[in-house]
Write an enzyme that holds these catalytic residues in place. Structure first.
Site, PDB file in Angstrom:
ATOM      1  N   LYS A 125       0.837  -1.212   0.000  1.00 44.51           N
ATOM      2  CA  LYS A 125       0.000   0.000   0.000  1.00 44.51           C
ATOM      3  C   LYS A 125       0.871   1.260   0.000  1.00 44.51           C
ATOM      4  CE  LYS A 125      -2.028  -1.170   3.872  1.00 44.51           C
ATOM      5  NZ  LYS A 125      -1.342  -2.457   4.146  1.00 44.51           N
ATOM      6  N   ARG A 137      11.228  -1.416  10.879  1.00 43.56           N
ATOM      7  CA  ARG A 137      10.125  -1.145  11.794  1.00 43.56           C
ATOM      8  C   ARG A 137      10.110  -2.183  12.907  1.00 43.56           C
ATOM      9  NH1 ARG A 137       4.808  -0.087   8.156  1.00 43.56           N
ATOM     10  NH2 ARG A 137       3.894  -1.306   9.853  1.00 43.56           N
TER      11      ARG A 137
HETATM   12  P1  AP5 Z   1       4.865  -1.562   1.844  1.00 42.60           P
HETATM   13  O1  AP5 Z   1       4.535  -0.709   0.666  1.00 42.60           O
HETATM   14  O2  AP5 Z   1       5.606  -0.943   2.960  1.00 42.60           O
HETATM   15  O3  AP5 Z   1       3.572  -2.345   2.355  1.00 42.60           O
HETATM   16  P2  AP5 Z   1       2.277  -1.841   3.153  1.00 42.60           P
HETATM   17  O4  AP5 Z   1       1.079  -2.451   2.514  1.00 42.60           O
HETATM   18  O5  AP5 Z   1       2.304  -0.363   3.287  1.00 42.60           O
HETATM   19  O6  AP5 Z   1       2.534  -2.580   4.506  1.00 42.60           O
HETATM   20  P3  AP5 Z   1       2.437  -2.067   6.030  1.00 42.60           P
HETATM   21  O7  AP5 Z   1       3.166  -3.074   6.855  1.00 42.60           O
HETATM   22  O8  AP5 Z   1       2.875  -0.629   6.142  1.00 42.60           O
HETATM   23  O9  AP5 Z   1       0.933  -2.171   6.289  1.00 42.60           O
HETATM   24  P4  AP5 Z   1       0.239  -2.298   7.668  1.00 42.60           P
HETATM   25  O10 AP5 Z   1      -1.155  -2.125   7.288  1.00 42.60           O
HETATM   26  O11 AP5 Z   1       0.556  -3.507   8.441  1.00 42.60           O
HETATM   27  O12 AP5 Z   1       0.970  -1.157   8.536  1.00 42.60           O
HETATM   28  P5  AP5 Z   1       0.572   0.343   8.896  1.00 42.60           P
HETATM   29  O13 AP5 Z   1       1.796   1.133   8.922  1.00 42.60           O
HETATM   30  O14 AP5 Z   1      -0.569   0.780   8.076  1.00 42.60           O
HETATM   31  O15 AP5 Z   1       5.719  -2.806   1.246  1.00 42.60           O
HETATM   32  C1  AP5 Z   1       6.158  -3.861   2.102  1.00 42.60           C
HETATM   33  C2  AP5 Z   1       7.482  -4.412   1.565  1.00 42.60           C
HETATM   34  O16 AP5 Z   1       7.237  -5.046   0.308  1.00 42.60           O
HETATM   35  C3  AP5 Z   1       8.575  -3.360   1.307  1.00 42.60           C
HETATM   36  O17 AP5 Z   1       9.811  -3.899   1.667  1.00 42.60           O
HETATM   37  C4  AP5 Z   1       8.505  -3.114  -0.208  1.00 42.60           C
HETATM   38  O18 AP5 Z   1       9.756  -2.728  -0.744  1.00 42.60           O
HETATM   39  C5  AP5 Z   1       8.085  -4.488  -0.705  1.00 42.60           C
HETATM   40  N1  AP5 Z   1       7.290  -4.416  -1.935  1.00 42.60           N
HETATM   41  C6  AP5 Z   1       6.268  -3.563  -2.214  1.00 42.60           C
HETATM   42  N2  AP5 Z   1       5.749  -3.812  -3.416  1.00 42.60           N
HETATM   43  C7  AP5 Z   1       6.434  -4.875  -3.913  1.00 42.60           C
HETATM   44  C8  AP5 Z   1       6.339  -5.624  -5.127  1.00 42.60           C
HETATM   45  N3  AP5 Z   1       5.454  -5.327  -6.069  1.00 42.60           N
HETATM   46  N4  AP5 Z   1       7.195  -6.644  -5.295  1.00 42.60           N
HETATM   47  C9  AP5 Z   1       8.104  -6.973  -4.337  1.00 42.60           C
HETATM   48  N5  AP5 Z   1       8.246  -6.297  -3.168  1.00 42.60           N
HETATM   49  C10 AP5 Z   1       7.405  -5.262  -2.955  1.00 42.60           C
HETATM   50  O19 AP5 Z   1       0.038   0.147  10.373  1.00 42.60           O
HETATM   51  C11 AP5 Z   1       0.918  -0.173  11.433  1.00 42.60           C
HETATM   52  C12 AP5 Z   1       0.140  -0.257  12.731  1.00 42.60           C
HETATM   53  O20 AP5 Z   1      -0.439   1.022  13.039  1.00 42.60           O
HETATM   54  C13 AP5 Z   1      -1.042  -1.229  12.747  1.00 42.60           C
HETATM   55  O21 AP5 Z   1      -0.632  -2.551  13.048  1.00 42.60           O
HETATM   56  C14 AP5 Z   1      -1.915  -0.613  13.844  1.00 42.60           C
HETATM   57  O22 AP5 Z   1      -1.428  -0.929  15.109  1.00 42.60           O
HETATM   58  C15 AP5 Z   1      -1.735   0.877  13.612  1.00 42.60           C
HETATM   59  N6  AP5 Z   1      -2.721   1.455  12.682  1.00 42.60           N
HETATM   60  C16 AP5 Z   1      -2.451   2.028  11.472  1.00 42.60           C
HETATM   61  N7  AP5 Z   1      -3.586   2.446  10.886  1.00 42.60           N
HETATM   62  C17 AP5 Z   1      -4.587   2.132  11.745  1.00 42.60           C
HETATM   63  C18 AP5 Z   1      -6.000   2.306  11.689  1.00 42.60           C
HETATM   64  N8  AP5 Z   1      -6.598   2.866  10.639  1.00 42.60           N
HETATM   65  N9  AP5 Z   1      -6.733   1.859  12.734  1.00 42.60           N
HETATM   66  C19 AP5 Z   1      -6.139   1.301  13.812  1.00 42.60           C
HETATM   67  N10 AP5 Z   1      -4.812   1.096  13.925  1.00 42.60           N
HETATM   68  C20 AP5 Z   1      -4.046   1.523  12.900  1.00 42.60           C
HETATM   69 MG    MG Z   2       2.544   0.943   4.909  1.00 44.83          MG
END
Ligand code: AP5
Ligand code: MG
Length: 237
Positions: free
Chosen positions: A34, A180
């Site tokens: 994402k 992270r």
């Molecule tokens: P990346 O683009 O970083 O993936 P992502 O989908 O953004 O993954 P996240 O881990 O950030 O999502 P998440 O939902 O768990 O975490 P968030 O920060 O939102 O890519 C991942 C990896 O893959 C990278 O190394 C990249 O290089 C690689 N990659 C990408 N595309 C690729 C491809 N096509 N081919 C190969 N490799 C590829 O949330 C964190 C925490 O915050 C949650 O657990 C929760 O505690 C809290 N939180 C956040 N939002 C909320 C909410 N709305 N409500 C409640 N709690 C929340």
């Molecule tokens: Mg993310």
């Protein structure tokens, strides 16, 4: 590094997009890409990425009251309470850079948040379009455990598939890359449990509303970006 040939193709098409992009929601499991895709769309459309994960991590780093509450919850891989995230999202959505649209990344991720957002957007000119990115579990785990982030410019790398030119340092500004604290296999499993229980119903919520598309996320980054742009163009017609 990433091949941008597909994105160049996207660039030509993105400038052809007749309407403003409006609000766009990227849905998908932890590590699906994402954030990576949101950054591609920011470059193409010039609208901001709104990542609630990034905003929460900034609050944790600054030691705000929200950050102090969120820190342990995030470390366990659970979700921060809806009311806190909605208040944070409201503040961000009020910023003037959202006038032509924005890319929501990681919000909403409960049905309560989705209903809050639907209510908030009801009076806006352009409806939300939602794109769900699909990648299988083993690929997600590899992406999560291999991810490295630049603390200065927020660039996202992966030691397995998208490494920086110099091991451990950002290509853009040379900053030392960081991992992270929730990017462990154990916390990933808990994040996946939260995703399946609380966020998968959000995907179905937006599927049922229409203005929804799915894209295969197991492809090169530029190809996925091209797929998202094509989906948004189609949904905006
Ligand atoms: P990346 O683009 O970083 O993936 P992502 O989908 O953004 O993954 P996240 O881990 O950030 O999502 P998440 O939902 O768990 O975490 P968030 O920060 O939102 O890519 C991942 C990896 O893959 C990278 O190394 C990249 O290089 C690689 N990659 C990408 N595309 C690729 C491809 N096509 N081919 C190969 N490799 C590829 O949330 C964190 C925490 O915050 C949650 O657990 C929760 O505690 C809290 N939180 C956040 N939002 C909320 C909410 N709305 N409500 C409640 N709690 C929340
Ligand atoms: Mg993310």
């Amino acid at each position: 590094m990433i091949s941008y040939s597909a994105v160049s193709t996207v660039k030509g098409r993105a400038t052809d997009l007749k309407t403003v992009p409006g609000p766009i929601l990227l849905l998908g499991a932890p590590g699906v890409g994402k954030g990576t895709q949101a950054k591609e769309l920011v470059k193409l459309w010039g609208i901001p990425q709104i990542s609630t994960g990034d905003l929460l991590r900034a609050n944790v780093a600054q030691g705000t009251p929200l950050g102090c509450t969120a820190k342990e919850i995030m470390a366990r891989g659970e979700l921060v309470p809806d009311s806190l995230v909605e208040e944070m999202a409201e503040h961000r959505l009020q910023q003037p850079d959202t006038a032509n649209g924005y890319i929501l990344d990681g919000f909403p991720r409960t049905l309560g948040q989705a209903e809050w957002l639907d209510g908030r957007l009801a009076s806006e000119a352009l409806p939300l379009v939602a794109v769900s990115i699909q990648v299988d579990y083993n690929q997600l785990l590899r992406r999560i455990t291999g991810r490295r982030n630049c603390p200065a410019c927020q660039a996202i790398y992966n030691v397995y598939v998208n490494p920086p030119k110099q091991d451990g340092f950002c290509d853009v500004d040379g900053a030392a890359l960081v991992q992270r604290t929730d990017d462990t296999e154990e916390v990933f499993r808990e994040r996946m449990r939260a995703y399946e229980a609380l966020t998968a119903p959000v995907v179905e919520h937006y599927r049922a509303q229409g203005r929804f598309a799915e894209v295969n996320g197991d492809r090169p980054i530029g190809e996925i970006a091209a797929g998202i742009v094509a989906a948004v163009e189609q949904l905006r017609r």
